[in-house]
Enzyme design. Structure first.
Site, short mmCIF file in Angstrom:
data_model
loop_
_atom_site.label_atom_id
_atom_site.label_comp_id
_atom_site.label_asym_id
_atom_site.label_seq_id
_atom_site.Cartn_x
_atom_site.Cartn_y
_atom_site.Cartn_z
N HIS A 262 70.75 11.29 -13.79
CA HIS A 262 69.86 12.19 -14.54
C HIS A 262 68.80 11.40 -15.31
O HIS A 262 67.63 11.78 -15.35
CB HIS A 262 70.67 12.99 -15.57
N LYS B 157 70.08 13.17 -4.25
CA LYS B 157 71.51 13.48 -4.21
C LYS B 157 71.73 14.90 -3.68
O LYS B 157 72.65 15.16 -2.94
CB LYS B 157 72.08 13.31 -5.62
P1 AMP Z 1 72.98 18.47 -11.92
O1 AMP Z 1 73.10 18.30 -13.39
O2 AMP Z 1 74.14 17.95 -11.15
O3 AMP Z 1 72.56 19.87 -11.53
O4 AMP Z 1 71.78 17.54 -11.46
C1 AMP Z 1 70.51 17.66 -12.07
C2 AMP Z 1 69.53 16.84 -11.27
O5 AMP Z 1 69.94 15.48 -11.25
C3 AMP Z 1 69.44 17.29 -9.80
O6 AMP Z 1 68.08 17.25 -9.40
C4 AMP Z 1 70.26 16.25 -9.09
O7 AMP Z 1 69.86 16.05 -7.75
C5 AMP Z 1 69.97 15.03 -9.92
N1 AMP Z 1 71.03 14.03 -9.74
C6 AMP Z 1 72.36 14.21 -9.92
N2 AMP Z 1 73.03 13.08 -9.59
C7 AMP Z 1 72.10 12.18 -9.18
C8 AMP Z 1 72.16 10.84 -8.70
N3 AMP Z 1 73.31 10.19 -8.58
N4 AMP Z 1 71.01 10.24 -8.38
C9 AMP Z 1 69.82 10.89 -8.49
N5 AMP Z 1 69.70 12.15 -8.94
C10 AMP Z 1 70.81 12.79 -9.28
#
Ligand code: AMP
Length: 285
Positions: free
Chosen positions: A37, A150
């Protein structure tokens, strides 16, 4: 860092920033923030005058038997991390602020890009994502929005509705951030025991093996998928939800990889469903 909790507050903040001529970058998250994030936040910081993060566990993107109630909520720790970037504001609404009584409008991306991969296994998931992201883009008046590779299918779906609905937001995709052992960072990694965390390294290992074989000249889709499946099956704690390979970004079936393609997997390690992917054939934008 401003903490905005209501629709009125974020609208007033975005209006003031626009009036001052600032460009606004939006980074939507569900919180339990990690280095993945924060990499998105830094990309937004580089590109935009003002960075607005959102931390909202969005109920409409979870299925009835999924982990909405159990999803980690750590808002104070999240704020400390966001302040290190730093971001300018964090939007952290209650579910009833986003979906008040009488709410009944959804953004539904039709067509097959929402029917495969995670869409096949999580009915309604992308409808929830598209709805909340549309609302967040409107509320924040974002010029730029940042998402992780991701969730590569999510990026495809978001780019689709942004184009279809003529939203004036540029979508940036940021590469996957991993632990040193290759495990893709995820808020759901917190569910894993030490043994499961070790077992979960099989996801990235399987993708690396396939990517290396592709780099050596193997372009047959079934053979590349088989390398992934065979590797995953060596791990007793892993059970495969899907191993699939499509053209990227249009997600069409292929027999051979002769263009940029997405090799994507979803695997359960114990009770925890993890996803990972690699893009073959050129850097993704
Ligand atoms: P989430 O909180 O899981 O909904 O993720 C929020 C954002 O962070 C989304 O755009 C995800 O794709 C991105 N994200 C989550 N994990 C990763 C990671 N390991 N590398 C890059 N982006 C990530």
């Amino acid at each position: 860092m401003k903490i905005l909790r209501t629709v009125k507050e974020i609208q007033a903040y975005a209006k003031a920033m626009k009036a001052a001529g600032k460009t606004i970058g939006l980074v939507p998250t569900m919180g339990a923030l990690h280095e993945g994030h924060l990499t998105l936040m830094r990309a937004a910081r580089e590109k935009c005058d003002i960075v607005i993060a959102s931390v909202f566990v969005n109920p409409t993107q979870f299925g009835p038997n999924e982990d909405y109630a159990a999803y980690p909520r750590r808002f104070e720790a999240d704020c400390e991390k966001l302040a290190t970037v730093p971001v300018d504001a964090v939007f952290h609404p209650e579910p009833a602020e986003m979906y008040p009584d009488g709410y009944c409008t959804y953004v539904n991306v039709e067509g097959d890009i929402t029917k495969k991969l995670c869409g096949a296994q999580r009915p309604g998931h992308f409808r929830g994502v598209a709805t909340v992201v549309t609302k967040l883009m409107n509320l924040s008046r974002a010029d730029e929005a940042f998402f992780g590779q991701k969730d590569a299918q999510q990026v495809v779906v978001i780019r689709r509705f942004v184009e279809d609905l003529n939203l004036n937001v540029h979508i940036n995709m940021v590469p996957i951030v991993r632990e040193e052992n290759g495990l893709a960072r995820s808020s759901r990694n917190q569910y894993l025991s030490a043994a499961e965390k070790e077992a979960a390294t099989v996801l990235s290992r399987s993708l690396r093996r396939a990517a290396a074989t592709y780099a050596r000249g193997e372009h047959d889709v079934e053979k590349l998928k088989l390398i992934v499946t065979d590797t995953l099956e060596t791990e007793p704690l892993a059970s495969i939800d899907y191993v699939d390979l499509f053209s990227f970004p249009d997600l069409q079936p292929l027999q051979r990889v002769e263009q940029q393609s997405l090799l994507a997997i979803a695997v359960r390690i114990g009770e925890t469903r993890l996803i990972d992917n690699v893009i073959l054939g050129g850097e993704a934008m």
